[in-house]
Design an enzyme around this catalytic site. Sequence first.
Site, mmCIF file in Angstrom:
data_model
loop_
_atom_site.group_PDB
_atom_site.id
_atom_site.type_symbol
_atom_site.label_atom_id
_atom_site.label_comp_id
_atom_site.label_asym_id
_atom_site.label_seq_id
_atom_site.Cartn_x
_atom_site.Cartn_y
_atom_site.Cartn_z
ATOM 1 N N MET A 1 15.703 -0.650 0.625
ATOM 2 C CA MET A 1 15.114 -0.031 -0.707
ATOM 3 C C MET A 1 16.468 0.105 -1.520
ATOM 4 O O MET A 1 17.410 0.690 -1.203
ATOM 5 C CB MET A 1 14.646 1.362 -0.341
ATOM 6 C CG MET A 1 13.175 1.363 0.446
ATOM 7 S SD MET A 1 11.892 0.508 -0.515
ATOM 8 C CE MET A 1 12.021 1.443 -2.069
ATOM 9 N N ASP B 1 13.731 -4.012 -2.616
ATOM 10 C CA ASP B 1 12.569 -3.479 -3.438
ATOM 11 C C ASP B 1 13.021 -2.124 -4.257
ATOM 12 O O ASP B 1 13.624 -1.329 -3.761
ATOM 13 C CB ASP B 1 11.456 -3.129 -2.370
ATOM 14 C CG ASP B 1 10.331 -2.235 -3.241
ATOM 15 O OD1 ASP B 1 10.277 -2.506 -4.484
ATOM 16 O OD2 ASP B 1 9.608 -1.682 -2.555
ATOM 17 N N MET C 1 4.782 3.531 2.833
ATOM 18 C CA MET C 1 5.426 4.732 2.657
ATOM 19 C C MET C 1 4.637 5.671 3.114
ATOM 20 O O MET C 1 4.138 6.889 2.240
ATOM 21 C CB MET C 1 5.977 4.747 1.110
ATOM 22 C CG MET C 1 7.053 3.615 0.658
ATOM 23 S SD MET C 1 7.289 3.614 -0.974
ATOM 24 C CE MET C 1 6.177 2.291 -1.582
#
Length: 236
Positions: A148, A182, A79
């Site tokens: 995500m 996730d 990230m």
Amino acid sequence: MASSQARTIHCKIGPSILNSNLASLGDECHRMMEEGADYLHLDVMDGHFVPAITFGHQMVQSLRKALPKSKCWFDMHMMVQDPDRFIKDMADAGADQYVFHVEATQDVDKTIRKVKEAGMKVGVAIKPKTPVEVVLPYVEHVDLVLVMTVEPGAGGQKFMDDMMPKVKTLRKRFAELDIEVDGGVSPDTIHHCAEAGANLIVSGTAVVKSESPRDVMVKMREAVRVQIPNWKNISS
């Protein structure tokens, strides 16, 4: 996908170690593997792409000394802004897989190529507000796609069920693709992921903070396994 050969899809569970006791991270990583984890998910945040800052390649290098490649697969969730600048250091530190965000680079194809040249598997990730169509041109060139299910950058968020159509689209179009989810994934939400077609399951608090991580991982793995035969009938 990186390989054109037919393959069997399996479910794998990767605890997010950021939810562990960071004062004894090496021991926590060993514990997760002993409890039955298939791999470890390592979140790297740079304070730019997301507000938080976690750790860099030095930590990965230290963990790799404690956990040889033969015993543990390091799945790096990068990230970070401009992910190209971290590739060499992470490869040298012993990372196995480098997953970067398409939103963080100006040239996705170039970043994919550089990760492969560094000897790591490569994945691309998309944030909740990024349409799944953005990642479709790259699927044939990567080893996984990470969808995500929370906004990246902070733990403990609520699972976003409305991200599952992205997973369904990917599974319908790419039957053999490894699809990772996730964020907020737990025994209470795993059925959404399993039905949609996700097979790589990242889970933080639900696994790491559990009294029995093994039981939690077994339950989630089984939830996916029983759904795999149904994926051929998925419609987006």
